[in-house]
Design a protein around this motif. Structure first.
Motif, PDB file in Angstrom:
ATOM      1  N   THR A   1       0.850  -1.190   0.000  1.00 47.38           N
ATOM      2  CA  THR A   1       0.000   0.000   0.000  1.00 47.38           C
ATOM      3  C   THR A   1       0.882   1.235   0.000  1.00 47.38           C
ATOM      4  O   THR A   1       2.104   1.153   0.178  1.00 47.38           O
ATOM      5  CB  THR A   1      -0.895   0.022   1.245  1.00 47.38           C
ATOM      6  OG1 THR A   1      -0.051   0.122   2.408  1.00 47.38           O
ATOM      7  CG2 THR A   1      -1.762  -1.222   1.339  1.00 47.38           C
ATOM      8  N   ALA A   2       0.271   2.396  -0.175  1.00 46.05           N
ATOM      9  CA  ALA A   2       1.031   3.646  -0.131  1.00 46.05           C
ATOM     10  C   ALA A   2       1.714   3.810   1.216  1.00 46.05           C
ATOM     11  O   ALA A   2       2.874   4.236   1.303  1.00 46.05           O
ATOM     12  CB  ALA A   2       0.102   4.826  -0.405  1.00 46.05           C
ATOM     13  N   GLU A   3       1.020   3.454   2.283  1.00 52.16           N
ATOM     14  CA  GLU A   3       1.613   3.579   3.621  1.00 52.16           C
ATOM     15  C   GLU A   3       2.815   2.657   3.784  1.00 52.16           C
ATOM     16  O   GLU A   3       3.858   3.070   4.317  1.00 52.16           O
ATOM     17  CB  GLU A   3       0.567   3.242   4.685  1.00 52.16           C
ATOM     18  CG  GLU A   3       1.086   3.385   6.118  1.00 52.16           C
ATOM     19  CD  GLU A   3       0.025   3.068   7.154  1.00 52.16           C
ATOM     20  OE1 GLU A   3       0.252   3.380   8.340  1.00 52.16           O
ATOM     21  OE2 GLU A   3      -1.024   2.511   6.780  1.00 52.16           O
ATOM     22  N   GLU A   4       2.693   1.428   3.304  1.00 54.52           N
ATOM     23  CA  GLU A   4       3.797   0.471   3.424  1.00 54.52           C
ATOM     24  C   GLU A   4       4.992   0.901   2.575  1.00 54.52           C
ATOM     25  O   GLU A   4       6.145   0.760   2.994  1.00 54.52           O
ATOM     26  CB  GLU A   4       3.304  -0.921   3.012  1.00 54.52           C
ATOM     27  CG  GLU A   4       2.304  -1.519   3.989  1.00 54.52           C
ATOM     28  CD  GLU A   4       1.569  -2.723   3.432  1.00 54.52           C
ATOM     29  OE1 GLU A   4       0.988  -3.467   4.239  1.00 54.52           O
ATOM     30  OE2 GLU A   4       1.564  -2.923   2.188  1.00 54.52           O
ATOM     31  N   ALA A   5       4.720   1.410   1.392  1.00 58.13           N
ATOM     32  CA  ALA A   5       5.815   1.862   0.529  1.00 58.13           C
ATOM     33  C   ALA A   5       6.502   3.091   1.110  1.00 58.13           C
ATOM     34  O   ALA A   5       7.734   3.178   1.142  1.00 58.13           O
ATOM     35  CB  ALA A   5       5.283   2.167  -0.866  1.00 58.13           C
ATOM     36  N   ALA A   6       5.705   4.048   1.592  1.00 56.66           N
ATOM     37  CA  ALA A   6       6.262   5.302   2.106  1.00 56.66           C
ATOM     38  C   ALA A   6       7.178   5.080   3.306  1.00 56.66           C
ATOM     39  O   ALA A   6       8.106   5.871   3.537  1.00 56.66           O
ATOM     40  CB  ALA A   6       5.135   6.260   2.481  1.00 56.66           C
ATOM     41  N   ALA A   7       6.947   4.008   4.043  1.00 58.36           N
ATOM     42  CA  ALA A   7       7.771   3.728   5.221  1.00 58.36           C
ATOM     43  C   ALA A   7       9.235   3.483   4.855  1.00 58.36           C
ATOM     44  O   ALA A   7      10.122   3.626   5.705  1.00 58.36           O
ATOM     45  CB  ALA A   7       7.213   2.518   5.969  1.00 58.36           C
ATOM     46  N   SER A   8       9.497   3.135   3.595  1.00 59.59           N
ATOM     47  CA  SER A   8      10.873   2.845   3.172  1.00 59.59           C
ATOM     48  C   SER A   8      11.556   4.031   2.507  1.00 59.59           C
ATOM     49  O   SER A   8      12.735   3.931   2.132  1.00 59.59           O
ATOM     50  CB  SER A   8      10.868   1.669   2.191  1.00 59.59           C
ATOM     51  OG  SER A   8      10.239   2.038   0.964  1.00 59.59           O
ATOM     52  N   PHE A   9      10.854   5.139   2.367  1.00 57.16           N
ATOM     53  CA  PHE A   9      11.360   6.224   1.525  1.00 57.16           C
ATOM     54  C   PHE A   9      12.619   6.901   2.078  1.00 57.16           C
ATOM     55  O   PHE A   9      13.497   7.289   1.315  1.00 57.16           O
ATOM     56  CB  PHE A   9      10.272   7.263   1.282  1.00 57.16           C
ATOM     57  CG  PHE A   9       9.231   6.830   0.278  1.00 57.16           C
ATOM     58  CD1 PHE A   9       9.333   5.610  -0.376  1.00 57.16           C
ATOM     59  CD2 PHE A   9       8.155   7.652  -0.030  1.00 57.16           C
ATOM     60  CE1 PHE A   9       8.378   5.202  -1.299  1.00 57.16           C
ATOM     61  CE2 PHE A   9       7.199   7.255  -0.956  1.00 57.16           C
ATOM     62  CZ  PHE A   9       7.311   6.033  -1.585  1.00 57.16           C
ATOM     63  N   VAL A  10      12.714   7.073   3.379  1.00 57.61           N
ATOM     64  CA  VAL A  10      13.885   7.762   3.937  1.00 57.61           C
ATOM     65  C   VAL A  10      15.158   6.996   3.597  1.00 57.61           C
ATOM     66  O   VAL A  10      16.134   7.566   3.078  1.00 57.61           O
ATOM     67  CB  VAL A  10      13.741   7.942   5.457  1.00 57.61           C
ATOM     68  CG1 VAL A  10      15.043   8.482   6.045  1.00 57.61           C
ATOM     69  CG2 VAL A  10      12.596   8.889   5.786  1.00 57.61           C
ATOM     70  N   LYS A  11      15.174   5.695   3.872  1.00 61.09           N
ATOM     71  CA  LYS A  11      16.352   4.887   3.567  1.00 61.09           C
ATOM     72  C   LYS A  11      16.586   4.789   2.061  1.00 61.09           C
ATOM     73  O   LYS A  11      17.734   4.807   1.595  1.00 61.09           O
ATOM     74  CB  LYS A  11      16.204   3.495   4.163  1.00 61.09           C
ATOM     75  CG  LYS A  11      16.283   3.462   5.676  1.00 61.09           C
ATOM     76  CD  LYS A  11      16.240   2.030   6.196  1.00 61.09           C
ATOM     77  CE  LYS A  11      16.371   2.001   7.719  1.00 61.09           C
ATOM     78  NZ  LYS A  11      16.311   0.601   8.239  1.00 61.09           N
ATOM     79  N   LEU A  12      15.510   4.685   1.314  1.00 60.74           N
ATOM     80  CA  LEU A  12      15.631   4.585  -0.139  1.00 60.74           C
ATOM     81  C   LEU A  12      16.267   5.836  -0.724  1.00 60.74           C
ATOM     82  O   LEU A  12      17.137   5.757  -1.601  1.00 60.74           O
ATOM     83  CB  LEU A  12      14.246   4.345  -0.745  1.00 60.74           C
ATOM     84  CG  LEU A  12      14.173   4.095  -2.247  1.00 60.74           C
ATOM     85  CD1 LEU A  12      14.982   2.867  -2.633  1.00 60.74           C
ATOM     86  CD2 LEU A  12      12.717   3.933  -2.681  1.00 60.74           C
ATOM     87  N   MET A  13      15.845   6.981  -0.251  1.00 64.35           N
ATOM     88  CA  MET A  13      16.392   8.244  -0.758  1.00 64.35           C
ATOM     89  C   MET A  13      17.845   8.423  -0.365  1.00 64.35           C
ATOM     90  O   MET A  13      18.650   8.969  -1.117  1.00 64.35           O
ATOM     91  CB  MET A  13      15.546   9.411  -0.263  1.00 64.35           C
ATOM     92  CG  MET A  13      14.130   9.431  -0.825  1.00 64.35           C
ATOM     93  SD  MET A  13      14.098   9.660  -2.616  1.00 64.35           S
ATOM     94  CE  MET A  13      14.534  11.391  -2.716  1.00 64.35           C
ATOM     95  N   GLU A  14      18.205   7.964   0.812  1.00 68.82           N
ATOM     96  CA  GLU A  14      19.606   8.027   1.228  1.00 68.82           C
ATOM     97  C   GLU A  14      20.485   7.179   0.322  1.00 68.82           C
ATOM     98  O   GLU A  14      21.613   7.555   0.001  1.00 68.82           O
ATOM     99  CB  GLU A  14      19.737   7.555   2.678  1.00 68.82           C
ATOM    100  CG  GLU A  14      19.165   8.519   3.701  1.00 68.82           C
ATOM    101  CD  GLU A  14      19.208   7.966   5.112  1.00 68.82           C
ATOM    102  OE1 GLU A  14      19.576   6.771   5.269  1.00 68.82           O
ATOM    103  OE2 GLU A  14      18.878   8.703   6.068  1.00 68.82           O
ATOM    104  N   ALA A  15      19.949   6.044  -0.114  1.00 66.68           N
ATOM    105  CA  ALA A  15      20.723   5.136  -0.956  1.00 66.68           C
ATOM    106  C   ALA A  15      20.790   5.593  -2.409  1.00 66.68           C
ATOM    107  O   ALA A  15      21.824   5.454  -3.068  1.00 66.68           O
ATOM    108  CB  ALA A  15      20.118   3.733  -0.882  1.00 66.68           C
TER     109      ALA A  15
END
Length: 265
Positions: free
Chosen positions: A118-132
């Motif tokens: 879901t959007a909520e589940e995906a958004a939870a990974s965004f901080v680490k994803l953007m750092e990478a």
């Protein structure tokens, strides 16, 4: 029973990337991705579907400064074509951007698959994803899983808002991409609340919304592609992805307000 219905919807929506070909629409099989310069007539769209009042300033700044343009597509199964990744819409968008932008401009499009999230589940990974990844632009394709699971539309809007804020705080431009269109899916899930809420979030945060749903419905209604038949052919999937990639590349260029001198003639 609910589990069977849910599974059938997941499979259906995952398969929409490979919609059915009518006999008179089918193209000859090709071993490679289509040429970037050849724009099929089936890809034609009214200009209002590729226009956004919101801008992509970081994309514009990167191109003006001659810096690499790093684009991250966060999507689902419909982002890809199994065994034909070079024909998927992210790859086609990269090809078209390389063709249209100056030859000195480096363009790289990467894909992060958030399957069945879901959007909520995906958004939870965004901080680490953007750092990478540290992209200039993020294209976030979302909404289908939330619609299938009948997530409360207000909760969905809140999750999309949180995700957009996280991406912007990390320093990226953001484009929202909504659900795929399928006449069959419309009979099984309620799509309008999710389309409306994505539009609201885009307006509130002044970011472009790539209306994939309306674009694909336009193609279906005008007869460019038949998205109704349950039998799906890989060649039509490639055609649809090619058109989506072309449309998305032009959408990005227009939203970045690039002058003709910054594009290839």
């Amino acid at each position: 029973m609910k589990a069977k219905v849910f599974l059938s919807l997941i499979l259906l929506c995952g398969g929409l990337a490979a919609p059915p070909a009518r006999a008179d629409d089918a193209a000859p099989a090709a071993s490679a991705a289509p040429a970037a310069s050849a724009a099929p007539a089936a890809c034609e769209l009214p200009s209002y579907l590729l226009t956004s009042e919101s801008q992509l300033p970081k994309v514009a700044d990167a191109i003006k400064a001659g810096k690499p343009l790093e684009i991250l597509v966060i999507g689902s199964r419909s982002t890809t074509i199994p065994a034909s990744e070079d024909a998927s819409y992210p790859a086609r968008m990269q090809d078209i951007l390389k063709e249209k932008l100056p030859p000195t401009e480096t363009v790289h499009v990467s894909v992060e698959i958030q399957s069945k999230k879901t959007a909520e589940e995906a958004a939870a990974s965004f901080v680490k994803l953007m750092e990478a990844k540290a992209p200039t632009l993020v294209i976030w394709q979302t909404g289908t899983v939330d619609a299938i699971r009948a997530i409360d539309p207000d909760d969905f809007r809140g999750a999309v808002t949180e995700g957009v804020v996280a991406l912007q705080k990390a320093g990226a431009d953001v484009v929202l991409m909504n659900l795929q269109y399928s006449p069959r899916t419309e009979t099984m899930i309620s799509v309008p609340p999710y389309l409306d809420n994505m539009r609201v979030v885009a307006q509130e945060h002044d970011i472009p919304l790539f209306d994939r749903f309306a674009i694909m419905r336009q193609w279906n209604d005008q007869g460019q592609f038949d998205l109704f038949s349950p039998s799906r052919g890989p060649e039509l999937a490639k055609q649809v992805h090619d058109c989506l990639g072309r449309a998305l590349a032009q959408f990005v260029i227009d939203a970045a307000h690039l002058e003709p001198a910054q594009q290839q003639n």
